[in-house]
Structure formats: C-alpha cells, structure tokens
Design a protein around this motif. Structure first.
Motif, short mmCIF file in Angstrom:
data_model
loop_
_atom_site.label_atom_id
_atom_site.label_comp_id
_atom_site.label_asym_id
_atom_site.label_seq_id
_atom_site.Cartn_x
_atom_site.Cartn_y
_atom_site.Cartn_z
N GLY A 198 -9.24 -3.78 -7.26
CA GLY A 198 -9.58 -2.46 -7.23
C GLY A 198 -7.94 -1.93 -6.61
N ALA A 199 -7.84 -0.82 -7.87
CA ALA A 199 -7.24 0.24 -7.95
C ALA A 199 -7.09 1.83 -7.21
CB ALA A 199 -6.16 0.85 -9.39
N HIS A 200 -6.54 1.80 -6.00
CA HIS A 200 -7.07 3.20 -5.37
C HIS A 200 -5.88 3.99 -6.01
CE1 HIS A 200 -6.21 5.90 -1.60
NE2 HIS A 200 -7.44 6.50 -3.11
N ILE A 201 -6.06 4.89 -6.56
CA ILE A 201 -4.97 6.19 -7.17
C ILE A 201 -4.97 7.67 -6.46
CG2 ILE A 201 -4.59 7.73 -9.55
CD1 ILE A 201 -6.03 5.05 -10.89
N LYS A 202 -3.49 7.67 -5.85
CA LYS A 202 -3.88 8.61 -4.47
C LYS A 202 -3.23 10.17 -4.91
CE LYS A 202 -1.88 5.11 -1.95
NZ LYS A 202 -0.75 5.28 -1.14
N GLN B 195 0.30 -0.94 -0.18
CA GLN B 195 0.13 0.32 -0.06
C GLN B 195 0.65 0.74 -0.51
OE1 GLN B 195 -3.54 0.02 -0.06
NE2 GLN B 195 -3.26 -2.24 -0.29
N ASP B 196 1.89 1.08 -0.09
CA ASP B 196 2.97 2.18 -0.08
C ASP B 196 2.99 2.33 -2.05
OD1 ASP B 196 3.51 1.84 2.69
OD2 ASP B 196 4.81 0.03 1.97
N GLU B 197 2.66 2.45 -2.55
CA GLU B 197 2.63 3.26 -3.94
C GLU B 197 1.29 4.28 -3.94
OE1 GLU B 197 5.01 2.86 -5.97
OE2 GLU B 197 5.84 1.23 -4.36
N ASP B 198 1.91 5.19 -5.54
CA ASP B 198 0.58 5.92 -6.05
C ASP B 198 -0.25 5.32 -6.54
OD1 ASP B 198 2.62 8.41 -5.39
OD2 ASP B 198 3.46 8.38 -7.73
N VAL B 199 -0.80 3.30 -6.97
CA VAL B 199 -1.24 2.65 -7.31
C VAL B 199 -1.92 1.76 -6.65
CG1 VAL B 199 -2.95 2.09 -9.59
CG2 VAL B 199 -1.73 4.38 -9.55
N VAL B 200 -2.04 2.21 -5.71
CA VAL B 200 -2.35 0.37 -5.10
C VAL B 200 -3.82 -0.39 -5.11
CG1 VAL B 200 -0.41 1.57 -3.06
CG2 VAL B 200 -3.34 2.08 -2.91
#
Length: 494
Positions: free
Chosen positions: A82-86, A65-70
């Motif tokens: 699923g992808a969470h784009i921060k 959970q440390d990347e820009d897209v997790v």
C-alpha cells in the motif's frame, strides 16, 4: 531428468501469472494537496512493494515513513503493498501502478488505479433567447455550459430557490483531443406561466475543486392578461352610512393594468373623480409580484349606494377582466376553518350514522335482531298470567269486522275465538262464587243493575294449580260486557 525442473518452472509461471491484484480504490478524485491511500493485495507473501505515481517510481519500505509517498499495509508477508500519498500534486493526475514480486521467482504482478486530480471548471454560461420578455404560454428554452473541468462539473437548475426538474434534458460531456479537461452542457424546456414572472432562472455548477457553487442566472419577465384572485361577485363588508367607503379589488396583471369603474350611469377611469368629487377612482397600486390594488373611494356612503351594484373593468394589452361588487353595512362573516383531521372526522361520523340508520331500517323491515318476534310457550304462559292479574273488560258491543277471504286470516280468527271461549268457560262462577255474585247483584240499586246489565263476573285462573297446593283464598273476577243486538242476530239467523 532436466524435463521435470522445466515442467515445474512452467507450472509456477502459470500460477503466478494467473494471479490478479486486488486494488482499492479503483478510481479516486482528489484536489491538489489532499491525501490518498492506495492498497494492492495478493494472497501470498511478496518480496517487495513498488509504486509508480504519475511518472515517478517509489520503492516502499514499511520502516520508512518520512517521504511524501510511504508504505501502508499490514506487511509484505501478508501480500499487502500500500501507498499513503500525503500531498497530491497536479502532475500526478493519471494512473497509479503497483508491482508485487513474489518471494521466490522473478515474475511479478501489477495492478493499476485511476487518480483524477481535480481542476475547477470555468464559470458557467447560460444561453437563452435574447428577448427581454415573454408571454404566458410561450415555450422557453435555455442551455447551461460549464467548460474545462476535471472531472466534468455537475449542473443543477433552479427557479428562485426551488429546484427545477421538469423539462430538464440529459447532460452532454465532451472534451477536446489531447486535453484531459471536460465540458458539460445541459438544456431545459419550459412552458411559461404567470407564476414564472419575476423569477430567476439559475444554472448552478458544482465541482470537487470549487469551494462553493458557481451560478449563471437571468430573470424571467412574463406578460399575461389581468387575472382574478377570487371568483364570483365581490361583497365589501363593514361600511357605515354617512362615512367614507373604500371598494378594494386585488388583481394580477403584467404589464400594469388600467381600471375603469361604472357607478350607475357614471363611468370613471382611474385616476379620476366625478364632478362633485364624491367618487374617486385611484390609480392602481402595485403591491409586488404582479399584484395590484384597485380602489374606488366614496366620500360618504348613502343608502342608495348600498342598494346598487358597482362594476369594474381591468384591462391591459393582453386582455381584460370584469368584476361586480356589492356594498354591505354588516360585518364580514367569520369563516369557519376546519383542519383536514376535523373534516375527516366529520365524514367518518356521517358515514357511521348512515350505516346505523340503514341497519336499523333493514332489521325493522325484515324482523331481525332486536326486532325479531319470537314467541315461545314460556312467553305465552307469562303473558297469560300477567293478563289475568287484573280486571279484564271484554266489550262485545261493536260489530264484528268483515270476514277476510284468506285461509290464514280465518285460521287466526278461529284461534282467537277458541282461546276466548276457553277463558270464558274457565272463569264461569261456581258454587260459593256464584252465590256471592248473585247476592251482589241483588244488593245493587236498580239503576246500577240497569247499567251493569249484560255484565257477567268470571273467575280468572291466575296460574295452574297443583293437587298438593290449595288455591288462594281470594278470587279475582273479570267483567264480560256484551250488548244485545236483536236486529243483527235476526239477520244472522235468516
């Protein structure tokens, strides 16, 4: 035997390839730096979750959970990828794809959604006729253009602070080849009126990438002839004889008006005064919004001033308006202002009164309801008993009314005569009562006897007597008065 594995593999391939990916959302608009969550789902467990954002591929692992897209979702075993784009970047504008391979086999399914990275448009442009002013009744057309937005901007029209809706055309969205920016344009058409004078026509552009709307505007200048603010003759109240009097008239006009007063044979154009300086026409005073106050000043109001009519002519380049004014030394009557509820209550009350009166007239004319004349035997009996309770004086001195040539009238007369005869027979003196009546008659003086000539005392039957119940000790009498008319009797005999 090798046929069966091949057939099984073909069936598995057809099942997997027939599956569709449920992706949420299907399209999204975000600003640079915003976040976004995209979820792809299938109804079976998956082996891994891979996403392509813009041109960059990502292998998403639930524990990382440390990347820009997790990774985002309940887990691979539930078929969710699923992808969470921060933090969304400008270059990620375009499609986002997800790949979901099954736990067994090499065939994977793919889903795609559209991400629009918002880009603010250029300033709006208001295109309108170059002339600086218009006339009442002119057709005004304008166009608003908002270029190079992603996505296209939204256009709203206003006149001052009021949204303008009538005469608004459908917007047109266009883009140049090879550029993902869009330009929107919209036209309006309006017939100008005096109320539009001085208002600002505003084209307002709103967009997801803008912190606040952007406006393009121009002010409308509309010329029109002088207009009244009140109809009919004008009365100026509250003036005093011997004191200064001011005649004020408010008009609307654009361009500014010219005023000319007529007082008897005197014509004064503002700003002027008469030779004696007793009457002064002031220059029209602009109150704002196209309203002008036009005033005539009388140094001292005389009685003849109250008796005459004053005339005012207001003109400009487009027309004229004329007024007649009267003066009054009385105070201005207070106007009665009724609210809509009070007016409605008055109307309802008037209607109710009309209905009640109409029903009363109808019932009276048709003998219905409380006006119905229903006579029953009990009522007749009660009426007879009440009539017998006092002395009844039957006068027969007047001649009988003329006969009526209708059977119903004759029947009623006969019925009344029969009833009268029955009552007379029932009350003739009997025994003790007859003796008492004779004694009373002998004891009276001759003048009284002469006055009571033609009077017969009759006993009144007050009620039906039964055999078991003796009659009351007292006896009631009635005087039956009659007058001899020999001439009339003789004529009847003949």
């Amino acid at each position: 035997m090798a046929v069966f594995p091949a057939l099984f593999g073909l069936i598995l391939v057809s099942i997997v390839t027939g599956q569709t990916v449920e992706i949420t959302p299907k399209q999204a608009v975000r600003r640079v730096g915003d976040d976004l969550t995209v979820l792809c789902k299938v109804p079976y467990p998956i082996d891994s979750c891979r996403m392509t954002v813009g041109s960059t591929p990502y292998r998403l692992i639930p524990s990382n959970q440390d990347e820009d897209v997790v990774y985002s979702g309940q887990g691979l075993q539930f078929g969710e990828c699923g992808a969470h784009i921060k933090h969304i970047k400008e270059e990620w504008n375009g499609n986002i794809s997800c790949m979901l391979p099954p736990q067994s086999g090499s065939i994977e399914v793919t889903g795609t959604m559209r991400l629009v990275v918002a880009k603010p448009p250029a300033n709006p442009q208001l295109i309108s006729p170059p002339q600086s002013n218009f006339k009442e009744g002119d057709i005004f057309m304008a166009q608003c253009v908002v270029p190079n937005g992603r996505p296209a901007a939204r256009i709203t029209w206003f006149l001052d602070d009021d949204q303008f809706l009538t005469g608004v055309h459908q917007p047109i969205i266009s883009s140049e080849p090879g550029i993902d920016l869009e330009t929107i344009s919209q036209n309006i058409t309006k017939e100008l009126s005096a109320d539009d004078n001085g208002k600002r026509l505003v084209c307002r552009a709103e967009h997801e990438a803008l912190d606040s709307p952007k406006d393009a505007a121009r002010q409308l200048v509309v010329y029109y002839p002088p207009k009244r603010t009140e109809s009919g003759p004008i009365t100026i109240f509250g003036l005093k004889i011997g004191s200064e009097g001011r005649l004020n008239v408010t008009v609307r006009s654009n361009p500014p008006p010219e005023a000319q007063w007529t007082v008897g044979d005197l014509v004064i154009t503002a700003p002027q005064k008469n030779e004696e300086s007793t009457i002064t026409a002031l220059e029209p005073l602009h109150l704002g919004g196209g309203y002008y106050n036009i005033t005539l000043v009388l140094t001292a109001v005389a009685k003849e001033d109250v008796d005459r009519t004053y005339y005012l002519r207001v003109t400009n380049d487009l027309g004229r308006e004329e007024f007649s004014l009267r003066l009054s030394t009385m105070d201005e009557p207070a106007g009665v202002e009724l609210s809509p509820g009070a007016i409605a209550g008055i109307i309802v009350g008037v209607l109710l009164v009309i209905i009640v009166v109409s029903l009363t007239v109808y019932a009276k004319a048709t003998d219905k309801w409380c006006f119905e004349d229903a006579e029953s035997p009990d009522n007749a009996k009660s009426s007879g008993e009440s009539a017998a309770a006092g002395d009844v004086l039957l006068q027969t001195g007047n001649p009988l009314p003329p006969k009526i040539d209708t059977e119903s009238a004759v029947g009623r007369q006969r019925s009344r005569l029969s009833a009268l005869s029955a009552r007379v027979r029932a009350v003739l003196p009997r025994g003790r009562d007859r003796v008492q009546a004779t004694a009373n008659a002998e004891a009276e003086p001759e003048n009284v006897a002469e006055e009571k000539k033609g009077v017969v005392y009759a006993e009144l039957a007050l009620a039906e007597q039964s055999a078991d119940k003796p009659p009351p000790p007292s006896t009631e009498y009635a005087e039956i008065v009659y007058t001899d008319q020999p001439g009339q009797i003789k004529e009847d005999k003949e």
